[in-house]
Design a protein around this motif. Structure first.
Motif, PDB file in Angstrom:
ATOM      1  N   PHE A  60      40.201  91.597  33.679  1.00 60.20           N
ATOM      2  CA  PHE A  60      39.722  92.981  33.744  1.00 60.20           C
ATOM      3  C   PHE A  60      38.200  93.109  33.696  1.00 60.20           C
ATOM      4  O   PHE A  60      37.669  94.179  34.010  1.00 60.20           O
ATOM      5  N   GLY A  61      37.499  92.039  33.309  1.00 57.42           N
ATOM      6  CA  GLY A  61      36.044  92.113  33.229  1.00 57.42           C
ATOM      7  C   GLY A  61      35.368  92.538  34.517  1.00 57.42           C
ATOM      8  O   GLY A  61      34.493  93.425  34.508  1.00 57.42           O
ATOM      9  N   PRO A  62      35.765  91.987  35.679  1.00 59.05           N
ATOM     10  CA  PRO A  62      35.122  92.394  36.932  1.00 59.05           C
ATOM     11  C   PRO A  62      35.304  93.881  37.238  1.00 59.05           C
ATOM     12  O   PRO A  62      34.415  94.497  37.838  1.00 59.05           O
ATOM     13  N   GLN A  63      36.417  94.453  36.826  1.00 62.13           N
ATOM     14  CA  GLN A  63      36.639  95.886  37.054  1.00 62.13           C
ATOM     15  C   GLN A  63      35.675  96.738  36.239  1.00 62.13           C
ATOM     16  O   GLN A  63      35.453  97.906  36.553  1.00 62.13           O
ATOM     17  N   LYS A  64      35.123  96.151  35.189  1.00 60.82           N
ATOM     18  CA  LYS A  64      34.218  96.884  34.302  1.00 60.82           C
ATOM     19  C   LYS A  64      32.754  96.561  34.585  1.00 60.82           C
ATOM     20  O   LYS A  64      31.877  96.937  33.810  1.00 60.82           O
ATOM     21  N   GLY A  65      32.517  95.850  35.701  1.00 60.63           N
ATOM     22  CA  GLY A  65      31.158  95.571  36.120  1.00 60.63           C
ATOM     23  C   GLY A  65      30.651  94.189  35.808  1.00 60.63           C
ATOM     24  O   GLY A  65      29.477  93.881  36.059  1.00 60.63           O
ATOM     25  N   ALA A  66      31.504  93.320  35.265  1.00 62.83           N
ATOM     26  CA  ALA A  66      31.048  91.992  34.863  1.00 62.83           C
ATOM     27  C   ALA A  66      30.927  91.044  36.045  1.00 62.83           C
ATOM     28  O   ALA A  66      31.851  90.910  36.846  1.00 62.83           O
ATOM     29  N   SER A  67      29.793  90.366  36.127  1.00 60.60           N
ATOM     30  CA  SER A  67      29.592  89.315  37.119  1.00 60.60           C
ATOM     31  C   SER A  67      30.375  88.078  36.681  1.00 60.60           C
ATOM     32  O   SER A  67      30.832  87.996  35.532  1.00 60.60           O
ATOM     33  N   PRO A  68      30.538  87.070  37.564  1.00 59.80           N
ATOM     34  CA  PRO A  68      31.230  85.843  37.142  1.00 59.80           C
ATOM     35  C   PRO A  68      30.605  85.209  35.909  1.00 59.80           C
ATOM     36  O   PRO A  68      31.319  84.704  35.035  1.00 59.80           O
ATOM     37  N   GLU A  69      29.275  85.247  35.823  1.00 58.44           N
ATOM     38  CA  GLU A  69      28.604  84.681  34.658  1.00 58.44           C
ATOM     39  C   GLU A  69      28.884  85.502  33.403  1.00 58.44           C
ATOM     40  O   GLU A  69      29.129  84.956  32.318  1.00 58.44           O
ATOM     41  N   ALA A  70      28.886  86.838  33.561  1.00 58.87           N
ATOM     42  CA  ALA A  70      29.170  87.713  32.422  1.00 58.87           C
ATOM     43  C   ALA A  70      30.611  87.551  31.952  1.00 58.87           C
ATOM     44  O   ALA A  70      30.897  87.606  30.748  1.00 58.87           O
ATOM     45  N   VAL A  71      31.527  87.359  32.896  1.00 60.04           N
ATOM     46  CA  VAL A  71      32.934  87.138  32.540  1.00 60.04           C
ATOM     47  C   VAL A  71      33.055  85.933  31.616  1.00 60.04           C
ATOM     48  O   VAL A  71      33.777  85.970  30.604  1.00 60.04           O
ATOM     49  N   GLU A  72      32.359  84.842  31.933  1.00 57.04           N
ATOM     50  CA  GLU A  72      32.455  83.635  31.113  1.00 57.04           C
ATOM     51  C   GLU A  72      31.822  83.837  29.744  1.00 57.04           C
ATOM     52  O   GLU A  72      32.303  83.299  28.732  1.00 57.04           O
ATOM     53  N   ARG A  73      30.756  84.625  29.680  1.00 57.60           N
ATOM     54  CA  ARG A  73      30.154  84.919  28.367  1.00 57.60           C
ATOM     55  C   ARG A  73      31.109  85.767  27.528  1.00 57.60           C
ATOM     56  O   ARG A  73      31.248  85.553  26.318  1.00 57.60           O
ATOM     57  N   LEU A  74      31.774  86.708  28.167  1.00 58.40           N
ATOM     58  CA  LEU A  74      32.747  87.540  27.446  1.00 58.40           C
ATOM     59  C   LEU A  74      33.921  86.694  26.959  1.00 58.40           C
ATOM     60  O   LEU A  74      34.406  86.870  25.836  1.00 58.40           O
ATOM     61  N   GLU A  75      34.389  85.771  27.806  1.00 59.05           N
ATOM     62  CA  GLU A  75      35.483  84.882  27.410  1.00 59.05           C
ATOM     63  C   GLU A  75      35.086  84.071  26.174  1.00 59.05           C
ATOM     64  O   GLU A  75      35.873  83.940  25.223  1.00 59.05           O
ATOM     65  N   ALA A  76      33.877  83.542  26.178  1.00 59.72           N
ATOM     66  CA  ALA A  76      33.402  82.738  25.046  1.00 59.72           C
ATOM     67  C   ALA A  76      33.282  83.587  23.785  1.00 59.72           C
ATOM     68  O   ALA A  76      33.604  83.139  22.673  1.00 59.72           O
ATOM     69  N   LYS A  77      32.842  84.825  23.954  1.00 60.09           N
ATOM     70  CA  LYS A  77      32.689  85.718  22.808  1.00 60.09           C
ATOM     71  C   LYS A  77      34.043  86.036  22.178  1.00 60.09           C
ATOM     72  O   LYS A  77      34.202  86.025  20.952  1.00 60.09           O
ATOM     73  N   LEU A  78      35.040  86.295  23.014  1.00 53.92           N
ATOM     74  CA  LEU A  78      36.380  86.575  22.502  1.00 53.92           C
ATOM     75  C   LEU A  78      36.972  85.349  21.822  1.00 53.92           C
ATOM     76  O   LEU A  78      37.638  85.443  20.788  1.00 53.92           O
ATOM     77  N   ALA A  79      36.733  84.177  22.403  1.00 55.11           N
ATOM     78  CA  ALA A  79      37.262  82.937  21.837  1.00 55.11           C
ATOM     79  C   ALA A  79      36.626  82.619  20.487  1.00 55.11           C
ATOM     80  O   ALA A  79      37.224  81.917  19.658  1.00 55.11           O
ATOM     81  N   ALA A  80      35.423  83.147  20.266  1.00 54.23           N
ATOM     82  CA  ALA A  80      34.712  82.876  19.014  1.00 54.23           C
ATOM     83  C   ALA A  80      35.111  83.833  17.888  1.00 54.23           C
ATOM     84  O   ALA A  80      34.714  83.615  16.733  1.00 54.23           O
TER      85      ALA A  80
END
Length: 344
Positions: free
Chosen positions: A184-204
């Motif tokens: 769902f990140g891309p639907q909210k404006g996240a670039s591929p790089e931002a998606v991976e940062r969000l994934e890491a943040k959630l995993a942490a």
């Protein structure tokens, strides 16, 4: 014919109630002798409170909360007496919805948008309600519910004696290729790089890991997972609305049911509202027809879901631009055409 009109909202153009009225108007224009009943619907996303308020005898409460960008927004929630208990219905999109974030700000806000306002809604509802049902969907956030959890902790909100329900039809886990960030990140404006940062943040976020694999944990940018950590049970939003609005009784009296939403796509077939309506129609042996702003589902796929036919508003009026520019007029015209096809 007895016609039941039961649509979801049409993206950011028409609420479910407005869409139902537009379809009913078009149908009546074409077939004035048909008996038309309206049951506007919602899952846990935008329109959840509006639809339930139309169906239930409850009180709408208004409160200013923190919006996704940190600025105040006015949000509503519904309090209903159910026997000897009071039940609160909260729509998370009222506090952290994508519609509250201007399109040009989304590439930046996708990593900073907060769910604090959802926590403030829950805190308000906790004062005099025994059950709090939080509708999930349409969020502009991917903070794993961190904002919500911070507010509830800082305010010392005691949910011990309150039953918490997460109303959602999203089956995604918190992490991974089908998780909150990557799906769902891309639907909210996240670039591929931002998606991976969000994934890491959630995993942490250690507090979320015990529930990260549970179906629905990825709903509303991980807000589902945060609610699960608070002891929430997950319930189908579409199923809940189906029950509370009396959809089944209305289906019993119908010869055909018309449903719809902004975009009839592959996500519509993953347990969302159209699927719930179609399954109810199939159980009764009546046809279910969809009207959507855009249709990208093949005939075989929609047939497997119980939808006999689907009509695109944008195709009927000539373009996506025209359908969005005059959404009610376009939907009325399409419904008029559908009535001519399906009414005896």
């Amino acid at each position: 014919m007895r016609v039941l009109i039961a649509p979801d909202c049409f993206g950011g153009t028409l609420t479910a109630r407005e869409a139902a009225d537009a379809i009913a108007t078009g149908w009546h224009d074409a077939k004035p002798d048909d008996v038309v009943a309206q049951r506007p619907l919602a899952d846990g996303g935008p329109g959840f409170v509006d639809v339930l308020h139309a169906a239930l005898d409850g009180d709408i409460r208004y409160i200013n909360v923190t919006g996704p960008l940190g600025e105040p927004v006015e949000a509503r929630w519904l309090s209903v007496r159910a026997g000897d208990r009071r039940v609160a219905y909260i729509e998370s999109a009222e506090a952290c919805g994508l519609h509250l974030i201007p399109a040009e700000l989304r590439p930046e806000s996708c990593e900073t948008a907060t769910t604090r306002g959802v926590g403030e809604l829950i805190a308000a509802a906790a004062v005099d309600n025994d059950v709090i049902t939080v509708g999930l969907g349409g969020s502009g956030t991917t903070d794993g519910g961190a904002g919500m959890l911070t507010v509830l902790s800082d305010a010392g909100v005691d949910l011990t004696d309150i039953s918490l329900v997460a109303a959602s039809d999203v089956e995604n886990p918190l992490l991974g290729p089908h998780g909150a960030a990557r799906t769902f990140g891309p639907q909210k404006g996240a670039s591929p790089e931002a998606v991976e940062r969000l994934e890491a943040k959630l995993a942490a976020m250690e507090v979320l890991q015990p529930v990260s694999d549970i179906s629905g944990a990825g709903a509303a940018g991980g807000l589902g997972a945060a609610l699960l950590t608070l002891g929430a049970t997950v319930q189908s939003g579409a199923g809940l609305v189906r029950e509370l609005t009396g959809l089944d009784a209305a289906l019993d009296d119908a010869d055909v049911v018309i449903t719809g939403e902004g975009s009839f796509d592959w996500q519509s077939l993953r347990g969302k509202l159209i699927t719930a309506v179609a399954s109810g129609a199939a159980e009764r042996g009546i046809p279910c027809v969809a009207i959507a702003g855009q249709v990208s589902v093949g005939r075989r796929e929609m047939g497997a879901a119980g939808v006999q036919a689907a009509y695109s508003v944008s195709e009927h009026v000539g373009s996506v631009h025209e359908s969005i520019a005059e959404p009610r007029k376009s939907l009325v015209a399409t419904a008029r055409h559908v009535a001519g096809q399906w009414s005896r």
